[in-house]
Design a protein around this motif. Structure first.
Motif, PDB file in Angstrom:
ATOM      1  N   LYS A  73       0.860  -1.182   0.000  1.00  0.00           N
ATOM      2  CA  LYS A  73       0.000   0.000   0.000  1.00  0.00           C
ATOM      3  C   LYS A  73       0.896   1.231   0.000  1.00  0.00           C
ATOM      4  CE  LYS A  73      -3.482   0.438   2.753  1.00  0.00           C
ATOM      5  NZ  LYS A  73      -4.237   0.499   4.033  1.00  0.00           N
ATOM      6  N   ALA A  74       0.571   2.197  -0.845  1.00  0.00           N
ATOM      7  CA  ALA A  74       1.410   3.399  -0.908  1.00  0.00           C
ATOM      8  C   ALA A  74       0.550   4.609  -1.258  1.00  0.00           C
ATOM      9  CB  ALA A  74       2.525   3.231  -1.941  1.00  0.00           C
ATOM     10  N   TRP A  75       0.918   5.729  -0.661  1.00  0.00           N
ATOM     11  CA  TRP A  75       0.229   7.000  -0.906  1.00  0.00           C
ATOM     12  C   TRP A  75       1.237   7.982  -1.508  1.00  0.00           C
ATOM     13  CZ3 TRP A  75      -4.835   8.709   0.679  1.00  0.00           C
ATOM     14  CH2 TRP A  75      -5.064  10.082   0.469  1.00  0.00           C
ATOM     15  N   VAL A  76       0.884   8.554  -2.649  1.00  0.00           N
ATOM     16  CA  VAL A  76       1.774   9.501  -3.328  1.00  0.00           C
ATOM     17  C   VAL A  76       1.015  10.786  -3.636  1.00  0.00           C
ATOM     18  CG1 VAL A  76       3.105   9.960  -5.423  1.00  0.00           C
ATOM     19  CG2 VAL A  76       3.205   7.700  -4.352  1.00  0.00           C
ATOM     20  N   CYS A  77       1.566  11.899  -3.190  1.00  0.00           N
ATOM     21  CA  CYS A  77       0.989  13.208  -3.477  1.00  0.00           C
ATOM     22  C   CYS A  77       1.652  13.737  -4.738  1.00  0.00           C
ATOM     23  CB  CYS A  77       1.231  14.148  -2.298  1.00  0.00           C
ATOM     24  SG  CYS A  77       0.197  15.573  -2.360  1.00  0.00           S
ATOM     25  N   VAL A  78       0.884  13.873  -5.818  1.00  0.00           N
ATOM     26  CA  VAL A  78       1.443  14.223  -7.121  1.00  0.00           C
ATOM     27  C   VAL A  78       1.497  15.733  -7.317  1.00  0.00           C
ATOM     28  CG1 VAL A  78       1.215  13.936  -9.604  1.00  0.00           C
ATOM     29  CG2 VAL A  78       0.623  12.048  -8.073  1.00  0.00           C
ATOM     30  N   SER A  79       0.383  16.421  -7.103  1.00  0.00           N
ATOM     31  CA  SER A  79       0.240  17.867  -7.241  1.00  0.00           C
ATOM     32  C   SER A  79       0.394  18.289  -8.706  1.00  0.00           C
ATOM     33  CB  SER A  79       1.226  18.602  -6.330  1.00  0.00           C
ATOM     34  OG  SER A  79       0.832  19.935  -6.179  1.00  0.00           O
ATOM     35  N   ASP A  80       0.499  19.633  -8.914  1.00  0.00           N
ATOM     36  CA  ASP A  80       0.407  20.149 -10.281  1.00  0.00           C
ATOM     37  C   ASP A  80       1.754  20.230 -10.987  1.00  0.00           C
ATOM     38  OD1 ASP A  80       1.327  22.087  -8.640  1.00  0.00           O
ATOM     39  OD2 ASP A  80      -0.026  23.680  -9.294  1.00  0.00           O
ATOM     40  N   HIS A  81       2.828  19.830 -10.332  1.00  0.00           N
ATOM     41  CA  HIS A  81       4.153  19.880 -10.946  1.00  0.00           C
ATOM     42  C   HIS A  81       4.505  18.474 -11.427  1.00  0.00           C
ATOM     43  CE1 HIS A  81       7.972  21.320 -12.032  1.00  0.00           C
ATOM     44  NE2 HIS A  81       8.642  21.004 -10.938  1.00  0.00           N
ATOM     45  N   PHE A  82       3.855  18.029 -12.524  1.00  0.00           N
ATOM     46  CA  PHE A  82       3.970  16.647 -12.988  1.00  0.00           C
ATOM     47  C   PHE A  82       5.207  16.486 -13.868  1.00  0.00           C
ATOM     48  CE2 PHE A  82       3.116  12.857 -15.405  1.00  0.00           C
ATOM     49  CZ  PHE A  82       2.363  12.063 -14.559  1.00  0.00           C
ATOM     50  N   HIS A  83       6.057  15.532 -13.486  1.00  0.00           N
ATOM     51  CA  HIS A  83       7.234  15.195 -14.271  1.00  0.00           C
ATOM     52  C   HIS A  83       7.399  13.688 -14.171  1.00  0.00           C
ATOM     53  CE1 HIS A  83      11.589  14.709 -15.102  1.00  0.00           C
ATOM     54  NE2 HIS A  83      11.396  15.727 -15.917  1.00  0.00           N
ATOM     55  N   VAL A  84       7.540  13.020 -15.307  1.00  0.00           N
ATOM     56  CA  VAL A  84       7.513  11.557 -15.346  1.00  0.00           C
ATOM     57  C   VAL A  84       8.535  10.948 -14.392  1.00  0.00           C
ATOM     58  CG1 VAL A  84       7.912   9.512 -16.783  1.00  0.00           C
ATOM     59  CG2 VAL A  84       6.603  11.447 -17.693  1.00  0.00           C
ATOM     60  N   LEU A  85       9.779  11.389 -14.464  1.00  0.00           N
ATOM     61  CA  LEU A  85      10.816  10.839 -13.596  1.00  0.00           C
ATOM     62  C   LEU A  85      10.498  11.098 -12.132  1.00  0.00           C
ATOM     63  CD1 LEU A  85      13.549   9.539 -12.986  1.00  0.00           C
ATOM     64  CD2 LEU A  85      14.629  11.766 -13.437  1.00  0.00           C
ATOM     65  N   THR A  86      10.081  12.338 -11.835  1.00  0.00           N
ATOM     66  CA  THR A  86       9.809  12.702 -10.443  1.00  0.00           C
ATOM     67  C   THR A  86       8.677  11.881  -9.858  1.00  0.00           C
ATOM     68  OG1 THR A  86      10.543  14.965 -10.876  1.00  0.00           O
ATOM     69  CG2 THR A  86       9.204  14.610  -8.902  1.00  0.00           C
ATOM     70  N   VAL A  87       7.583  11.749 -10.612  1.00  0.00           N
ATOM     71  CA  VAL A  87       6.426  11.003 -10.115  1.00  0.00           C
ATOM     72  C   VAL A  87       6.779   9.531  -9.943  1.00  0.00           C
ATOM     73  CG1 VAL A  87       4.080  10.255 -10.634  1.00  0.00           C
ATOM     74  CG2 VAL A  87       4.763  12.618 -11.083  1.00  0.00           C
ATOM     75  N   GLU A 147      -2.872  16.094 -17.825  1.00  0.00           N
ATOM     76  CA  GLU A 147      -3.898  15.646 -18.772  1.00  0.00           C
ATOM     77  C   GLU A 147      -3.289  15.011 -20.027  1.00  0.00           C
ATOM     78  OE1 GLU A 147      -6.283  19.058 -19.609  1.00  0.00           O
ATOM     79  OE2 GLU A 147      -7.169  19.157 -17.603  1.00  0.00           O
ATOM     80  N   ARG A 148      -1.980  14.782 -20.041  1.00  0.00           N
ATOM     81  CA  ARG A 148      -1.316  14.259 -21.237  1.00  0.00           C
ATOM     82  C   ARG A 148      -1.175  12.735 -21.130  1.00  0.00           C
ATOM     83  NH1 ARG A 148       1.046  19.083 -19.918  1.00  0.00           N
ATOM     84  NH2 ARG A 148       2.626  18.100 -18.591  1.00  0.00           N
ATOM     85  N   PRO A 149      -1.909  11.986 -21.954  1.00  0.00           N
ATOM     86  CA  PRO A 149      -1.903  10.515 -21.878  1.00  0.00           C
ATOM     87  C   PRO A 149      -0.504   9.913 -22.009  1.00  0.00           C
ATOM     88  CG  PRO A 149      -3.686  11.269 -23.289  1.00  0.00           C
ATOM     89  CD  PRO A 149      -2.850  12.470 -22.990  1.00  0.00           C
ATOM     90  N   ALA A 150       0.330  10.484 -22.890  1.00  0.00           N
ATOM     91  CA  ALA A 150       1.661   9.903 -23.122  1.00  0.00           C
ATOM     92  C   ALA A 150       2.495   9.907 -21.844  1.00  0.00           C
ATOM     93  CB  ALA A 150       2.377  10.678 -24.236  1.00  0.00           C
ATOM     94  N   GLU A 151       2.391  10.980 -21.085  1.00  0.00           N
ATOM     95  CA  GLU A 151       3.177  11.064 -19.850  1.00  0.00           C
ATOM     96  C   GLU A 151       2.653  10.081 -18.801  1.00  0.00           C
ATOM     97  OE1 GLU A 151       3.447  15.061 -18.490  1.00  0.00           O
ATOM     98  OE2 GLU A 151       4.768  15.687 -20.121  1.00  0.00           O
ATOM     99  N   TRP A 152       1.325   9.945 -18.752  1.00  0.00           N
ATOM    100  CA  TRP A 152       0.774   8.982 -17.802  1.00  0.00           C
ATOM    101  C   TRP A 152       1.174   7.558 -18.173  1.00  0.00           C
ATOM    102  CZ3 TRP A 152      -0.326   7.206 -13.491  1.00  0.00           C
ATOM    103  CH2 TRP A 152      -1.091   6.052 -13.325  1.00  0.00           C
ATOM    104  N   GLU A 153       1.169   7.241 -19.458  1.00  0.00           N
ATOM    105  CA  GLU A 153       1.560   5.894 -19.886  1.00  0.00           C
ATOM    106  C   GLU A 153       3.008   5.593 -19.498  1.00  0.00           C
ATOM    107  OE1 GLU A 153       0.732   5.568 -24.025  1.00  0.00           O
ATOM    108  OE2 GLU A 153      -1.448   5.778 -23.768  1.00  0.00           O
ATOM    109  N   ALA A 154       3.872   6.613 -19.566  1.00  0.00           N
ATOM    110  CA  ALA A 154       5.274   6.412 -19.165  1.00  0.00           C
ATOM    111  C   ALA A 154       5.366   6.089 -17.675  1.00  0.00           C
ATOM    112  CB  ALA A 154       6.087   7.662 -19.488  1.00  0.00           C
TER     113      ALA A 154
END
Length: 943
Positions: free
Chosen positions: A238-252, A296-303
């Motif tokens: 179980k894990a909780w991650v706070c993403v917020s509005d500064h979305f970066h694939v590596l960081t997330v 909102e960018r699908p490509a980044e979420w898929e990564a």
């Protein structure tokens, strides 16, 4: 009546700093002795009061009139400039005092020579500067009629914000959201999704809670995440991650990995992070919460999703977001969270508005309250904050004034600001507005450490008290707790940390936007000239093109890295030396985590206004002598500067220093005259010199009786005379945590004298944590177990190898954690350990390690009523256990079936646990002969 409700404009709090300094006798004497124009001070005082009378009306009208907003910005700039000039005078005064004290034989000559330099360039600079500020303020004050600004008067309580005592606050239980109203159906839907078998081709299955800000999405997710029903699903992870509005694939991705492993990861390569995450999740069923997703960018979420797809069937991802587009890009199920219904809104409002439930709403209150609730439009956050506001304003007229406020009808351009939140801010006392606004420097979801934030407020002169009765730390504690009680902060899931809701973060940024620049979170490409406070993450510096403009923001007061991901290189396009030449008015300067900082330029001594310097986690090898010219410095942090070996010789000249931290350095000696730092409140370590009398006397003098917080005293063996230990005066210092270290290889000349030394190092009853390392007397002093340590919750005794018996630690009524290791002289633990029939009433964690001669453990069944975790490691002679149906449990090889072998705790064959009624974890290290555990419900780790 409306005026009485308003705590004062934000501007008023900044004006207060100037008022306090102008009222100082030192400033008046300075002008007289230098034969400067005293009328300048009087005129400045009058003009600032004239501006203050307009401040509140301007703060409200700026919402609808851009001309008034521009006027307020100009006024604040002029006030800041006035404060900078007064700060320069303060620096000169302090420098004179320090130099006079260091050379008393020429004190009279130096002071006279200093004060009579009537035609110096400094004199001319001060006079011309004050005249220019006065000219600007007079021009701005004359615009009041054209702008339609009206004067308002306040009582002294509101005007003197720095000394104002807060009204009775709501109880702290209001901050803890143990109950959520009106969300039972939503919660059931999500739990049903989590617990049901879903044949979903999109693996893992994703569910999004979607709704506008302030609806309680995160709170709902937290309640679901911690619901006991989830245990039935048996998620491996179980894990909780706070993403917020500064979305970066590596960081997330890295943040998800860190949440799962509970370890920091500094990898800068996405491929490596993906591999690590894949390894951790492969074949494991997991529940992952991604809170506050904006991308909102699908490509980044898929990564990001790629390594998540390796989890076992049944894995779930729960998302909270404000946007349906986000849910769509993640191809998730969507649950739209609606506003609360009328009954639930009323419950939330009353829960926060009624003080401890000690009043009831009569018909008139009910009518007004109902209309206020309607204006909150079903948003739990709005209901909560406006309820907290009304809890401190309990008359019907107060409630009516809130209801009739113009702020409910904010213009459309402020649509991101919820009126109820702005109302709560508007009615804050001005000193709290200033402290809240400063939080605009921090990103959303930032976890605040209260003490660190209070230090930053202190360095910005936010915590001044005209009465000089209370210390700034006490004032800061009050201010923080006040904001906490008013719901501007919430407790984090991490103990001792606090968070601010996104919408309140937006509000702080809105009210302080002209003076605060947060890299990557502001849309502007260049720092404005009005900017006074600048924050950033080192890793974002490379991608920012506007750092040439940093040289234009010459009046910066804060240069603050927000280091969330360890250390980073210096990638600014200007050198540190060039930076210093452009930030002469800086108050808070931090390079924490700057990987390649190896040298601090001598020019640091030119930063006359500097009050906080943080060089932690850098590679500096020494501090320049010029740092001792920073006479206004309050805070110096050098933690984890692993190359730093010594302090400058004249460190004692920093007479205003209140905090000095240097854990993780090579420093092993305190500088000369260290005891002259009479204002020191926080000191991380103190090394006892071989001249113990002088050394401990200096420790005793530090901060008077005000040294508090955490302290490690190292090389205690150097205290040869027990009377010298008394001079440390620990009993009168409000320490919360104390660590005492003797050198590991020292052999005491006289064990009795060593005991007397420890006896005379007795701390105050405020102490909560105590660690004693390498103490080599045969017994412990009496204060370690009597009522002197009534608040002690943590005790560690480590490598006290000559101690023959343990003191009656069972008498420590508040003790929760007890760790005993390396006490080679202990053969048996019996009645002396407990001290009474009902002992260890609060103990939850008990640990014994490396007890090489320990053979017997005799225990009373009335002991350890709350013990939850018991650890026994490397106790090779401990023979066994036996439950006696009387008042005693005896662990003895003669009383049970044992198979004795040498090494480890191999002899332990049976461990009956009936005498530990609350035990949930037992760890027995190296017990190959263990055959039976008597309590099946206990979680057992055997190795």
């Amino acid at each position: 009546m409306a005026a009485a409700l308003v705590g004062g404009a934000l501007l008023s709090a900044f004006l207060q700093v100037a008022f306090d300094r102008l009222a100082s006798r030192q400033f008046l004497d300075f002008f007289r002795r230098r034969k400067l124009d005293e009328k300048l001070l009087a005129n400045l005082n009058i003009m600032l009061h004239s501006i203050n009378a307009l401040a509140d009306d301007a703060e409200l009208k700026q919402l609808t009139d851009p001309h008034v907003k521009a006027w307020l910005v100009a006024v604040k700039e002029a006030v800041f400039d006035a404060e900078d000039l007064l700060g320069e005078i303060d620096h000169k005064l302090t420098r004179c005092q320090v130099e006079a004290q260091s050379q008393p034989q020429t004190c009279t000559y130096k002071v006279s020579n200093f004060l009579n330099s009537t035609f110096s360039s400094f004199n001319k600079k001060i006079e011309s500067g004050l005249k220019e500020v006065l000219r600007r303020l007079e021009y701005l004050a004359n615009q009041k009629d054209a702008l339609g600004l009206k004067r308002r008067t306040y009582s002294d309580d509101n005007d003197r914000s720095g000394s104002r005592v807060s009204q009775k606050l709501p109880s702290s239980s209001l901050v803890v959201e143990s109950v959520i109203y009106g969300r039972d159906a939503d919660k059931d839907i999500i739990i049903n999704w989590l617990t049901s078998e879903i044949d979903n081709p999109n693996h893992p299955s994703i569910f999004s809670i979607v709704g506008m800000g302030g609806l309680g999405k995160t709170t709902l997710a937290q309640h679901v995440y911690n619901d006991p029903k989830i245990e039935d699903v048996k998620f491996d992870i179980k894990a909780w991650v706070c993403v917020s509005d500064h979305f970066h694939v590596l960081t997330v991705t890295r943040t998800i990995l860190e949440a799962i492993t509970d370890k920091t990861d500094d990898s800068g390569n996405l491929e490596m992070v993906h591999k690590k995450l894949k390894e951790k999740l492969s074949g494991k069923k997991f529940l992952l919460v991604l809170d506050d997703v904006w991308n909102e960018r699908p490509a980044e979420w898929e990564a990001v999703q790629t390594p998540l797809s390796y989890g076992a069937p049944g894995s779930r991802i729960l998302v909270t977001t404000r946007s349906e587009k986000v849910a769509s890009s993640m191809r998730s199920e969507v649950h739209l969270l609606k506003q609360l219904g009328e009954d639930e809104c009323r419950k939330v409002f009353e829960n926060h508005a009624l003080k401890d439930g000690d009043i009831e709403l009569n018909d008139e209150f009910m009518k007004v309250g109902r209309r206020i609730v309607e204006k909150c439009k079903g948003l739990p956050l709005a209901l909560k904050t406006i309820g907290c506001l009304l809890s401190t304003n309990s008359s019907i007229s107060d409630w009516k004034n809130i209801l009739e406020s113009e702020i409910w009808e904010l213009p459309k351009e402020h649509s991101e600001i919820i009126p109820a939140l702005f109302l709560s801010y508007h009615h804050l006392p001005s000193h709290l507005k200033r402290c809240f606004a400063y939080c605009a420097l921090f990103p959303k979801d930032y976890e605040f450490v209260k003490e660190e934030l209070i230090f930053l407020w202190m360095a910005q002169n936010f915590l001044l008290s005209t009465q000089h009765i209370r210390h700034p730390e006490q004032i800061g504690e009050e201010y923080f707790n006040d904001l906490l009680s008013r719901c501007f902060f919430n407790k984090s899931s991490v103990v001792g940390r606090f968070v601010m809701h996104d919408l309140l973060n937006d509000l702080a940024k809105y009210v302080y936007a002209d003076f605060c620049f947060r890299l990557k979170f502001d849309n502007e490409q260049y720092i404005q000239k009005t900017t006074r406070h600048f924050s950033f993450e080192f890793r974002d510096v490379k991608s920012f093109d506007g750092f040439e403009s940093l040289t234009d923001a010459k009046k910066l007061r804060s240069f603050l890295p927000i280091s969330l991901y360890g250390r980073s290189p210096w990638d600014f396009k200007i050198s540190i030396h060039d930076l210093f030449s452009n930030i002469k008015f800086i108050r808070v300067l931090s390079f924490r985590g700057c990987l390649h900082l190896r040298e601090v330029p001598d020019s640091v001594g030119d930063l006359k206004h500097l009050q906080s310097l943080d060089l932690s986690s850098t590679e500096i090898q020494k501090l320049p002598d010029s740092i001792c010219l920073l006479y206004n410095l309050l805070i110096l942090k050098l933690n984890n500067c692993s190359m730093l070996e010594e302090f400058p010789l004249n460190l004692h000249k920093l007479t205003k220093l209140r905090c000095l931290e240097f854990v993780g350095t090579k420093v092993r000696k305190m500088p000369m005259h260290f005891g002259e730092l009479k204002n020191l409140q926080v000191l991380s370590m103190f090394f006892v010199d071989k001249n113990s009398e002088l050394s401990t006397k200096e420790l005793g003098g530090l901060g008077g009786l005000n040294l508090h917080g955490r302290l490690s005293i190292i090389d205690v063996q150097n205290i040869g005379n027990p009377l010298d230990a008394l001079k440390a005066n620990l009993k009168d210092k409000r320490l919360v945590e104390l660590q005492l270290y003797w050198k590991s290889d020292h052999i005491p000349d006289d064990p009795k004298k060593e005991k007397e030394v420890l006896q005379n190092l007795q701390p105050s009853n405020h102490l909560e944590k105590l660690s004693i390392w390498n103490y080599n007397a045969t017994e412990f002093p009496s204060w370690e177990f009597d009522n002197s340590l009534s608040n002690l919750v943590f005790l560690k005794l480590f490598k006290c190898k000559y101690c023959l018996c343990l003191p009656p630690l069972g008498l420590l009524s508040s003790l929760k954690t007890l760790q005993i290791a390396g006490l080679d002289g202990i053969v048996s633990i019996g009645a002396e350990f407990y001290g009474s029939n009902s002992s260890f009433p609060s103990l939850e964690w008990l640990e014994f390690r490396n007890m090489t001669k320990w053979e017997e453990w005799e225990c009373k069944t009335t002991s350890f009523p709350r013990l939850e975790e018991l650890y026994v490691d490397n106790c090779p002679k401990l023979k066994g256990t036996k439950v006696v149906v009387s008042d005693e449990l005896r662990m003895s090889g003669n009383s049970m079936d044992t198979s004795h072998t040498d090494g480890g705790t191999d002899s332990l064959t049976i461990f009956p646990l009936h005498f530990f009624p609350k035990l949930c974890t037992l760890e027995l290290i190296r017990c190959p002969n263990l055959r039976r555990i008597s309590q099946e419900s206990t979680l057992i780790i055997i190795s």
